[in-house]
Design a protein around this motif. Structure first.
Motif, PDB file in Angstrom:
ATOM      1  N   ILE A 179     -59.502 -83.518 -14.992  1.00 42.96           N
ATOM      2  CA  ILE A 179     -60.050 -82.745 -16.113  1.00 42.96           C
ATOM      3  C   ILE A 179     -60.841 -81.585 -15.530  1.00 42.96           C
ATOM      4  O   ILE A 179     -61.806 -81.783 -14.793  1.00 42.96           O
ATOM      5  CB  ILE A 179     -60.912 -83.639 -17.021  1.00 42.96           C
ATOM      6  N   VAL A 180     -60.397 -80.368 -15.829  1.00 41.38           N
ATOM      7  CA  VAL A 180     -61.018 -79.185 -15.227  1.00 41.38           C
ATOM      8  C   VAL A 180     -62.012 -78.516 -16.168  1.00 41.38           C
ATOM      9  O   VAL A 180     -62.671 -77.548 -15.806  1.00 41.38           O
ATOM     10  CB  VAL A 180     -59.958 -78.156 -14.769  1.00 41.38           C
ATOM     11  N   ALA A 201     -57.302 -72.971 -11.382  1.00 47.25           N
ATOM     12  CA  ALA A 201     -56.147 -72.789 -10.494  1.00 47.25           C
ATOM     13  C   ALA A 201     -56.530 -71.969  -9.259  1.00 47.25           C
ATOM     14  O   ALA A 201     -55.842 -71.991  -8.247  1.00 47.25           O
ATOM     15  CB  ALA A 201     -55.004 -72.138 -11.245  1.00 47.25           C
ATOM     16  N   LYS A 202     -57.638 -71.197  -9.369  1.00 45.09           N
ATOM     17  CA  LYS A 202     -58.109 -70.444  -8.199  1.00 45.09           C
ATOM     18  C   LYS A 202     -58.720 -71.425  -7.224  1.00 45.09           C
ATOM     19  O   LYS A 202     -58.943 -71.209  -6.105  1.00 45.09           O
ATOM     20  CB  LYS A 202     -59.148 -69.410  -8.620  1.00 45.09           C
ATOM     21  N   TYR A 256     -58.585 -72.069 -23.452  1.00 52.82           N
ATOM     22  CA  TYR A 256     -57.760 -72.987 -22.659  1.00 52.82           C
ATOM     23  C   TYR A 256     -57.202 -72.264 -21.423  1.00 52.82           C
ATOM     24  O   TYR A 256     -57.329 -72.729 -20.301  1.00 52.82           O
ATOM     25  CB  TYR A 256     -56.629 -73.547 -23.539  1.00 52.82           C
ATOM     26  N   ASN A 257     -56.604 -71.102 -21.642  1.00 49.89           N
ATOM     27  CA  ASN A 257     -56.003 -70.341 -20.534  1.00 49.89           C
ATOM     28  C   ASN A 257     -57.046 -69.938 -19.495  1.00 49.89           C
ATOM     29  O   ASN A 257     -56.792 -69.943 -18.296  1.00 49.89           O
ATOM     30  CB  ASN A 257     -55.274 -69.096 -21.058  1.00 49.89           C
ATOM     31  N   GLU A 258     -58.238 -69.584 -19.994  1.00 50.20           N
ATOM     32  CA  GLU A 258     -59.338 -69.195 -19.124  1.00 50.20           C
ATOM     33  C   GLU A 258     -59.715 -70.356 -18.193  1.00 50.20           C
ATOM     34  O   GLU A 258     -59.879 -70.179 -16.976  1.00 50.20           O
ATOM     35  CB  GLU A 258     -60.515 -68.840 -20.025  1.00 50.20           C
TER      36      GLU A 258
END
Length: 258
Positions: free
Chosen positions: A230-231, A257-258, A249-251
């Motif tokens: 869970i990020v 992902a970085k 969500y995309n943010e």
């Protein structure tokens, strides 16, 4: 703060997950699918679980349901540690405390709608609450379809039968895996409205896996899963639009992902 034996604490936290780890074997290698998932769901809370394909969303639901084992970590359902319980006890818990709504409705074609809805309750050796069944059927708009076969119903109607089947045992926790996946957007939104109502009326906890912002919008908060962890999470505040939710969500996904 309630002691573990206190019935109140079970009521307030139907689902507690700690450091859940799960990998699948591929030949000699172990491929990690869940890597230390931790979260708690409160009573009457509607949670949407979002994440890209392959992030482990369905696996997480299957672990909670005891349909697949996990390597380490703990799952508590209503204050009972279900990790490592014998199969018979797991089956009993599944039948009494969990409701499932899958994308494929899993209805038995040779049974009528009423029998399909009652199946989990009868399988648990319990008595069907006929008045409650009637009220669910009315609320879901299928009261006139109880003697029909699933094949005579539309996709949206079959999905409502599947919801009724999940609700009849009055489970503490409802697990829904992409339940709107095979419905048109109108039926999908209607399904979400029904789930939200169950949450409120029956104080049930719902964990819904989806990749659609318009579906997640019905939840009270969104958990974001990426590569088995869970990020991030955020509340669904009044006035939030599906576009806003998708952007949040995309943010989270891009940052993680970085």
């Amino acid at each position: 703060h309630h002691s573990p034996g206190d019935p109140m604490s079970a009521q307030s936290h139907p689902l507690v997950i700690r450091d859940l780890v799960k990998s699948f074997r591929q030949g000699a290698a172990a491929v990690p699918v869940l890597s230390g998932v931790t979260f708690t769901a409160c009573r009457g809370e509607f949670i949407a679980l979002m994440g890209p394909s392959g992030s482990g969303k369905s696996t997480l639901l299957h672990c909670i349901a005891g349909l697949t084992g996990h390597d380490s970590g703990q799952i508590h359902l209503n204050d009972e540690l279900v990790s490592g319980l014998p199969d018979r006890r797991l089956t009993e818990i599944r039948r009494k405390q969990l409701g499932f709504i899958f994308q494929s409705f899993n209805l038995l074609p040779n049974l009528n709608v009423r029998d399909n809805i009652c199946l989990p309750v009868l399988a648990a050796g319990a008595k069907v609450d006929a008045a409650f069944l009637q009220s669910i059927a009315e609320r879901l708009g299928i009261a006139d379809k109880l003697s029909r076969r699933p094949g005579d119903l539309s996709g949206g109607e079959q999905q409502r039968v599947a919801i009724a089947r999940a609700l009849l045992p009055r489970p503490a926790l409802i697990l829904a895996d992409e339940p709107t996946g095979s419905l048109d957007s109108h039926s999908g939104q209607e399904l979400c409205r029904q789930l939200q109502r169950c949450c409120a009326d029956e104080q049930q906890t719902i964990l819904l896996v989806t990749h659609e912002a318009a579906v997640a919008l019905w939840a009270q908060r969104v958990l974001v899963l990426l590569d088995g962890a869970i990020v991030g999470e955020f509340p669904v505040t009044p006035g939030l639009s599906a576009l806003d939710l998708a952007a949040r969500y995309n943010e989270l996904i891009c940052t993680a992902a970085k």
